[in-house]
Write an enzyme that holds these catalytic residues in place. Structure first.
Site, PDB file in Angstrom:
ATOM      1  N   ARG A   1       0.831  -1.201   0.000  1.00  0.00           N
ATOM      2  CA  ARG A   1       0.000   0.000   0.000  1.00  0.00           C
ATOM      3  C   ARG A   1       0.874   1.264   0.000  1.00  0.00           C
ATOM      4  NH1 ARG A   1      -2.416   1.817   5.353  1.00  0.00           N
ATOM      5  NH2 ARG A   1      -0.690   0.740   6.318  1.00  0.00           N
TER       6      ARG A   1
ATOM      7  N   CYS B   1      24.152  20.330  28.479  1.00  0.00           N
ATOM      8  CA  CYS B   1      23.511  19.033  28.740  1.00  0.00           C
ATOM      9  C   CYS B   1      23.559  18.721  30.237  1.00  0.00           C
ATOM     10  CB  CYS B   1      24.232  17.944  27.947  1.00  0.00           C
ATOM     11  SG  CYS B   1      23.783  16.270  28.454  1.00  0.00           S
TER      12      CYS B   1
ATOM     13  N   CYS C   1      25.935  15.538  31.056  1.00  0.00           N
ATOM     14  CA  CYS C   1      27.378  15.497  30.809  1.00  0.00           C
ATOM     15  C   CYS C   1      28.150  15.650  32.128  1.00  0.00           C
ATOM     16  CB  CYS C   1      27.787  16.609  29.836  1.00  0.00           C
ATOM     17  SG  CYS C   1      27.604  16.157  28.091  1.00  0.00           S
TER      18      CYS C   1
ATOM     19  N   HIS D   1      29.022  12.543  25.289  1.00  0.00           N
ATOM     20  CA  HIS D   1      27.700  13.015  24.865  1.00  0.00           C
ATOM     21  C   HIS D   1      27.312  12.535  23.463  1.00  0.00           C
ATOM     22  CE1 HIS D   1      24.365  15.938  25.007  1.00  0.00           C
ATOM     23  NE2 HIS D   1      24.624  16.173  23.737  1.00  0.00           N
TER      24      HIS D   1
ATOM     25  N   ASN E   1      14.685   5.053  26.565  1.00  0.00           N
ATOM     26  CA  ASN E   1      13.954   5.686  25.468  1.00  0.00           C
ATOM     27  C   ASN E   1      14.996   6.350  24.594  1.00  0.00           C
ATOM     28  OD1 ASN E   1      11.330   5.118  26.217  1.00  0.00           O
ATOM     29  ND2 ASN E   1      11.213   6.910  27.545  1.00  0.00           N
TER      30      ASN E   1
ATOM     31  N   GLY F   1      10.090  10.426  22.596  1.00  0.00           N
ATOM     32  CA  GLY F   1       9.854  11.320  23.724  1.00  0.00           C
ATOM     33  C   GLY F   1      11.082  11.523  24.588  1.00  0.00           C
ATOM     34  N   CYS F   2      12.247  11.165  24.039  1.00  0.00           N
ATOM     35  CA  CYS F   2      13.465  11.350  24.825  1.00  0.00           C
ATOM     36  C   CYS F   2      13.987  12.765  24.624  1.00  0.00           C
ATOM     37  CB  CYS F   2      14.531  10.342  24.427  1.00  0.00           C
ATOM     38  SG  CYS F   2      16.017  10.539  25.402  1.00  0.00           S
ATOM     39  N   SER F   3      14.052  13.510  25.720  1.00  0.00           N
ATOM     40  CA  SER F   3      14.337  14.946  25.621  1.00  0.00           C
ATOM     41  C   SER F   3      15.830  15.248  25.537  1.00  0.00           C
ATOM     42  CB  SER F   3      13.732  15.660  26.826  1.00  0.00           C
ATOM     43  OG  SER F   3      14.102  14.974  28.011  1.00  0.00           O
TER      44      SER F   3
ATOM     45  N   HIS G   1      21.988  12.744  25.176  1.00  0.00           N
ATOM     46  CA  HIS G   1      23.093  12.099  25.902  1.00  0.00           C
ATOM     47  C   HIS G   1      22.722  10.622  26.130  1.00  0.00           C
ATOM     48  CE1 HIS G   1      26.700  12.592  28.532  1.00  0.00           C
ATOM     49  NE2 HIS G   1      26.283  11.381  28.876  1.00  0.00           N
TER      50      HIS G   1
ATOM     51  N   HIS H   1      21.649   7.580  27.626  1.00  0.00           N
ATOM     52  CA  HIS H   1      21.231   7.267  28.995  1.00  0.00           C
ATOM     53  C   HIS H   1      19.947   6.438  29.001  1.00  0.00           C
ATOM     54  CE1 HIS H   1      18.426  10.577  28.215  1.00  0.00           C
ATOM     55  NE2 HIS H   1      17.732  10.181  29.278  1.00  0.00           N
TER      56      HIS H   1
ATOM     57  N   GLN I   1      16.888   4.674  32.072  1.00  0.00           N
ATOM     58  CA  GLN I   1      16.297   4.929  33.377  1.00  0.00           C
ATOM     59  C   GLN I   1      16.012   3.623  34.098  1.00  0.00           C
ATOM     60  OE1 GLN I   1      13.297   8.077  33.703  1.00  0.00           O
ATOM     61  NE2 GLN I   1      13.359   8.242  31.489  1.00  0.00           N
TER      62      GLN I   1
ATOM     63  N   HIS J   1      12.808  -7.255  31.100  1.00  0.00           N
ATOM     64  CA  HIS J   1      11.810  -7.860  31.988  1.00  0.00           C
ATOM     65  C   HIS J   1      12.475  -9.012  32.719  1.00  0.00           C
ATOM     66  CE1 HIS J   1       7.957  -6.201  29.934  1.00  0.00           C
ATOM     67  NE2 HIS J   1       8.199  -5.582  31.057  1.00  0.00           N
TER      68      HIS J   1
ATOM     69  N   GLU K   1      -6.073  -0.061  16.573  1.00  0.00           N
ATOM     70  CA  GLU K   1      -5.144  -0.487  17.626  1.00  0.00           C
ATOM     71  C   GLU K   1      -5.515   0.068  18.997  1.00  0.00           C
ATOM     72  OE1 GLU K   1      -2.352   0.705  14.876  1.00  0.00           O
ATOM     73  OE2 GLU K   1      -1.314  -1.217  14.853  1.00  0.00           O
TER      74      GLU K   1
HETATM   75 ZN   LIG Z   1      25.630  15.207  27.563  1.00  0.00          ZN
END
Ligand SMILES: [Zn+2]
Length: 346
Positions: free
Chosen positions: A30, A51, A54, A113, A153, A159-161, A164, A166, A168, A281, A317
């Site tokens: 498609r 940052c 950093c 970084h 993320n 949505g990773c702001s 650098h 990293h 969580q 997990h 979905e």
């Molecule tokens: Zn950094």
């Protein structure tokens, strides 16, 4: 196993969650007239004075990062959970709530970084694995921490702001919903067969060789049969480990190796820094034995057919259930055929 079912609409069963996913392989050709994401190709500096992750920089909270050389973790300045929660459970007719407490941490993968996991050295990713292990043990040992969720993320479309490198760790008192679902199915299989569900699944996948992406001495990366995201993947240890704390030094290096191999494939797919959410997990840390658990790391990447076209979980979905066009086998084949060397090094 190239049966007819793979070429016509069908539903696939997720053995870990008990959920079904709709697969529509006939829709694959498609034309796309929807939204495209802007491709990010900027080259980053190894140090960014603005940052907050950093080394040596001061964060919004006023705290200053040490001049760290290895992966570094700290308690999130704006945590989703707080360690002490004095409130009590609430119930009024159909309204129900209970207090939740926990500890949220940030894990900087590297002081550099400009890096990401696929372009980090295996020995440096191994240090990240070691820190994950340490955090899982330390957080999990706390009285009120019954589950430790390690995740990353990657990319601004996830949505990773902050670019650098990293991830969580959110650790909490209750067992989160996704983990509960998996616990239930792993436990049922364990009680019925006295074998790990994922060990048996891995055996079948290795025999079929249709969805395998990478294999190292101790790990396998594959596209799960029930994958929802177009290029979803999963890393499973060959040994039946309940959690990452059981990895020995050789296995830590091997885990780092397969993470690097998989994420290089991802970056090479559209020659872009491939966005995803990944997470591990593993067994809850509630003080109980969890012989049913078999730890694994999942990658949920949103990109669909180029660096700029993203899959949306909307419409059907949202209201009915997940659906995909490209089959897990087609996705695995595309990823398998890509070079092993990162595109930026070629
Ligand atoms: Zn950094």
């Amino acid at each position: 196993m190239n049966t007819d079912i793979n070429t016509t609409p069908h539903r696939r069963y997720n053995i870990l969650t008990g959920e079904w996913i709709l697969v529509s392989p006939h829709r694959n050709k498609r034309p796309w007239q929807g939204k495209t994401e802007k491709q990010t190709t900027e080259k980053r500096e190894t140090y960014d004075p603005s940052c907050y992750l950093c080394p040596g920089n001061t964060r919004n909270s006023g705290k200053t990062n040490p001049e760290y050389k290895k992966p570094f973790s700290f308690e999130n300045d704006f945590p989703a959970l707080l360690p002490k929660n004095p409130s009590e459970a609430f119930e009024q007719d159909l309204l129900k709530a209970e207090p939740e407490s926990g500890i949220c941490k940030v894990v900087c993968f590297s002081p550099d970084h400009s890096l990401t996991l696929p372009i980090m050295k295996i020995e440096d990713i191994t240090e990240v694995v070691k820190l994950w292990k340490k955090e899982y043990a330390n957080l999990g040992a706390k009285q009120n921490i019954n589950y430790v969720q390690i995740f990353e993320n990657k990319g601004d479309i996830m949505g990773c702001s902050n670019p650098h490198p990293h991830g969580q760790i959110w650790s909490q008192k209750s067992i989160p919903t996704e983990v509960q679902k998996k616990s239930e199915h792993l436990k049922k299989y364990w009680l019925e067969n006295k074998r790990s569900l994922l060990s048996d699944y891995l055996k079948q996948e290795l025999k079929l060789q249709e969805r395998i992406l990478e294999e190292t001495e101790h790990f396998v990366a594959l596209v799960p049969y029930w994958a929802v995201w177009p290029f979803e993947a999963m890393i499973i240890p060959k040994n039946h480990f309940q959690h990452i704390g059981q990895l020995n030094e050789e296995e830590e290096v091997d885990f780092a190796k397969i993470i690097k191999k998989l994420t290089i494939k991802y970056d090479n797919l559209f020659e872009t820094s491939f966005p995803y959410s990944s997470g591990i997990h593993q067994a809850p840390t509630d003080g109980l034995e969890h012989p049913e658990w078999h730890f694994h790391m999942s990658f949920y990447p949103p990109l669909l057919r180029s660096a700029t076209v993203k899959k949306f979980m909307v419409g059907y979905e949202m209201f009915a259930g997940p659906q995909r066009d490209i089959t897990a086998e087609q996705a695995a084949q595309r990823l398998r055929e890509l070079p092993e060397v990162h595109y930026s090094f070629r």
